[in-house]
Write an enzyme that holds these catalytic residues in place. Structure first.
Site, mmCIF file in Angstrom:
data_model
loop_
_atom_site.group_PDB
_atom_site.id
_atom_site.type_symbol
_atom_site.label_atom_id
_atom_site.label_comp_id
_atom_site.label_asym_id
_atom_site.label_seq_id
_atom_site.Cartn_x
_atom_site.Cartn_y
_atom_site.Cartn_z
ATOM 1 N N CYS A 1 94.830 83.955 20.997
ATOM 2 C CA CYS A 1 95.350 82.639 20.633
ATOM 3 C C CYS A 1 96.580 82.819 19.762
ATOM 4 C CB CYS A 1 94.282 81.843 19.884
ATOM 5 S SG CYS A 1 94.894 80.292 19.227
ATOM 6 N N CYS B 1 92.728 74.679 22.481
ATOM 7 C CA CYS B 1 91.944 75.595 21.659
ATOM 8 C C CYS B 1 90.876 76.220 22.549
ATOM 9 C CB CYS B 1 91.315 74.832 20.500
ATOM 10 S SG CYS B 1 90.086 75.777 19.586
ATOM 11 N N CYS C 1 89.142 81.446 14.168
ATOM 12 C CA CYS C 1 88.558 82.555 14.927
ATOM 13 C C CYS C 1 88.890 83.885 14.271
ATOM 14 C CB CYS C 1 89.082 82.548 16.362
ATOM 15 S SG CYS C 1 88.470 81.136 17.293
ATOM 16 N N CYS D 1 95.464 79.467 11.664
ATOM 17 C CA CYS D 1 94.320 78.564 11.773
ATOM 18 C C CYS D 1 93.150 79.096 10.953
ATOM 19 C CB CYS D 1 93.921 78.411 13.239
ATOM 20 S SG CYS D 1 92.310 77.683 13.511
ATOM 21 N N TYR E 1 65.796 68.930 6.016
ATOM 22 C CA TYR E 1 67.222 68.917 6.352
ATOM 23 C C TYR E 1 67.339 68.576 7.846
ATOM 24 C CZ TYR E 1 67.154 71.802 2.095
ATOM 25 O OH TYR E 1 66.923 72.290 0.831
ATOM 26 N N ASP F 1 66.263 73.715 7.811
ATOM 27 C CA ASP F 1 67.567 74.002 8.411
ATOM 28 C C ASP F 1 68.667 73.476 7.485
ATOM 29 O OD1 ASP F 1 69.707 74.431 10.082
ATOM 30 O OD2 ASP F 1 69.101 73.008 11.616
ATOM 31 N N CYS G 1 72.622 78.598 8.985
ATOM 32 C CA CYS G 1 73.966 78.879 9.500
ATOM 33 C C CYS G 1 74.700 79.815 8.541
ATOM 34 C CB CYS G 1 74.739 77.599 9.762
ATOM 35 S SG CYS G 1 74.696 76.443 8.405
ATOM 36 N N GLU H 1 65.920 64.042 5.029
ATOM 37 C CA GLU H 1 67.371 64.171 5.205
ATOM 38 C C GLU H 1 68.088 63.326 4.149
ATOM 39 O OE1 GLU H 1 69.830 65.675 7.272
ATOM 40 O OE2 GLU H 1 71.195 64.386 6.133
#
Ligand code: SAH
Length: 387
Positions: A14, A97, A23, A20, A250, A318, A345, A271
């Protein structure tokens, strides 16, 4: 400017990847990237458990179902959308993208043309002037529904009807258009007020056989193909039995809990975001799930109270990247569920969070990373803790 996909080694290139910052693995073969991510998670969990190989994507491109563009000028004073160079207010125009949905990128390009012809002045973060701030496009990959959110600094939208007509003429696949008003002097993308300009004001998507409503501001996993694999594995790991009480902490718009509910006695979703809870309640009805209820509030505060008298057999959690809190983890040690499924994550906060659980008698019996964000530095990790 454009990116390229190498079919042989599944790497991408890219022209704006340096500025950016999205990535981190451009030019790296996908197999190699998965190995690096595996080593990263393995090292974090060294001495705790073995890490299974990372589950990757078959075709790791165009996977993002949510596309965001900042509106501004390019060097030729044309209105464009793009991204701010990391840590600055310098706009880098982006028209394609490799990791975003292709159709959404095309809609973004049409929007830029229309912004120019309708002369919608981009908002300037420094002078705090201008009208058009951001564009957000969300797509239900299985329903094909598309939502365009136009973030403006003001309610008054000149030539609104003509603009909407042009946009829908160019892209009849758009199912709803929402105007979001953000007049705050912040870098937050969305403001509090939404005005529906066309359609229902939300989209729906189907995941693991259940249907979910998604609004402009609610959280929804950005890579549905990988999310299905992750959710299925998480629910399998939870080993839910028909009498079990399950907490889905969550829970966002209720996705995991709703998919898991048919196996459980009852599910409680927790939540913080009120709109997500409202959507979660609608989602339970949409799927005819009657044994789930939702609590709007901080997951830690909820669990401290719940631990005083409540029971749970399984807790699925989560949290966002920052991870969970000591209140939440300590309450888990009081409730002592048989199994804790922790989806994360950010494996580094995950490993931090579980140390007290291991001390308190839990054992990590599964560690299985999922590549939800190919070519970026992020990696999702699923672990199972058993008492
Ligand atoms: N399980 C969901 C959402 C995961 S994202 C899914 O897979 O779609 C994390 C969610 O935690 C977000 O919806 C965010 O709004 C919510 N959240 C963030 N901080 C929280 C807190 N302190 N208490 C409860 N929920 C929180």
């Amino acid at each position: 400017m454009a990116g390229k996909y190498n079919e042989q080694d599944k790497s991408i290139s890219c022209s704006v990847c340096d500025v950016c910052g999205g990535c981190s693995y451009t030019g790296v073969a996908y197999e190699e990237e998965l190995k690096i991510k595996h080593k990263y998670v393995s090292d974090l969990f060294k001495g705790i458990t073995e890490c299974e190989p990372v589950t990757g994507m078959y075709r790791p491109i165009f996977y993002r179902n949510k596309v965001h563009g900042v509106v501004g000028y390019n060097k030729e004073k044309k209105i464009v959308t793009g991204i701010y160079q990391e840590g600055t207010h310098k706009l880098i125009p982006v028209d394609t993208c490799m990791i975003e949905d292709e159709e959404s990128d095309k809609i973004m390009n049409t929007l830029c043309k229309l912004f120019n012809s309708f002369k919608y002045i981009p908002y300037n973060e420094d002078s705090k002037r201008g009208f058009m701030r951001h564009v957000l496009i969300r797509k239900g990959f299985s329903t094909k529904e598309i939502m365009v959110v136009l973030v403006t600094s003001d309610v008054a939208f000149p030539s609104k009807n003509a603009f909407i007509k042009e946009l829908l003429k160019a892209h009849p696949q758009i199912t709803t258009i929402v105007q979001n008003i953000n007049n705050a002097r912040t870098s937050m993308v969305l403001g509090k007020r939404n005005i529906v300009l066309a359609g229902k004001g939300y989209i729906e998507d189907v995941l693991c056989g259940c249907r979910f409503r998604i609004s402009a501001e609610t959280f929804y996993q950005i890579n549905p193909a990988q999310t299905e694999k992750l959710y299925k594995a998480a629910i399998k790991a939870a080993g839910i039995k028909k009498q079990d009480t399950v907490i889905d902490a969550y829970c966002g718009v209720g996705t995991i809990g709703i998919v898991a509910a048919s196996a459980a006695g009852k599910v409680i979703g927790v939540e913080l975001n009120a709109q997500s809870v409202a959507d979660a309640e609608v989602n339970a009805k949409l799927n005819n799930v009657k044994n789930i209820s939702f609590v709007c509030g901080d997951a830690g505060e909820f669990l401290v109270e719940y631990a005083k008298k409540g029971k749970a057999d399984v807790v699925i959690m989560d949290p966002p990247r920052s991870g969970s809190t000591p209140e939440f983890i300590n309450s888990l040690l009081k409730i002592r569920p048989e199994r804790i499924v922790y989806v994360s994550c950010d494996p580094s906060t995950q490993v931090r969070d579980i140390k007290p659980l291991i001390k308190g008698g839990y054992k990590v019996t599964m560690c299985k990373p999922y590549d939800m964000f190919p070519h970026t530095s992020h990696c999702e990790n699923l672990i199972l803790l058993s008492r």
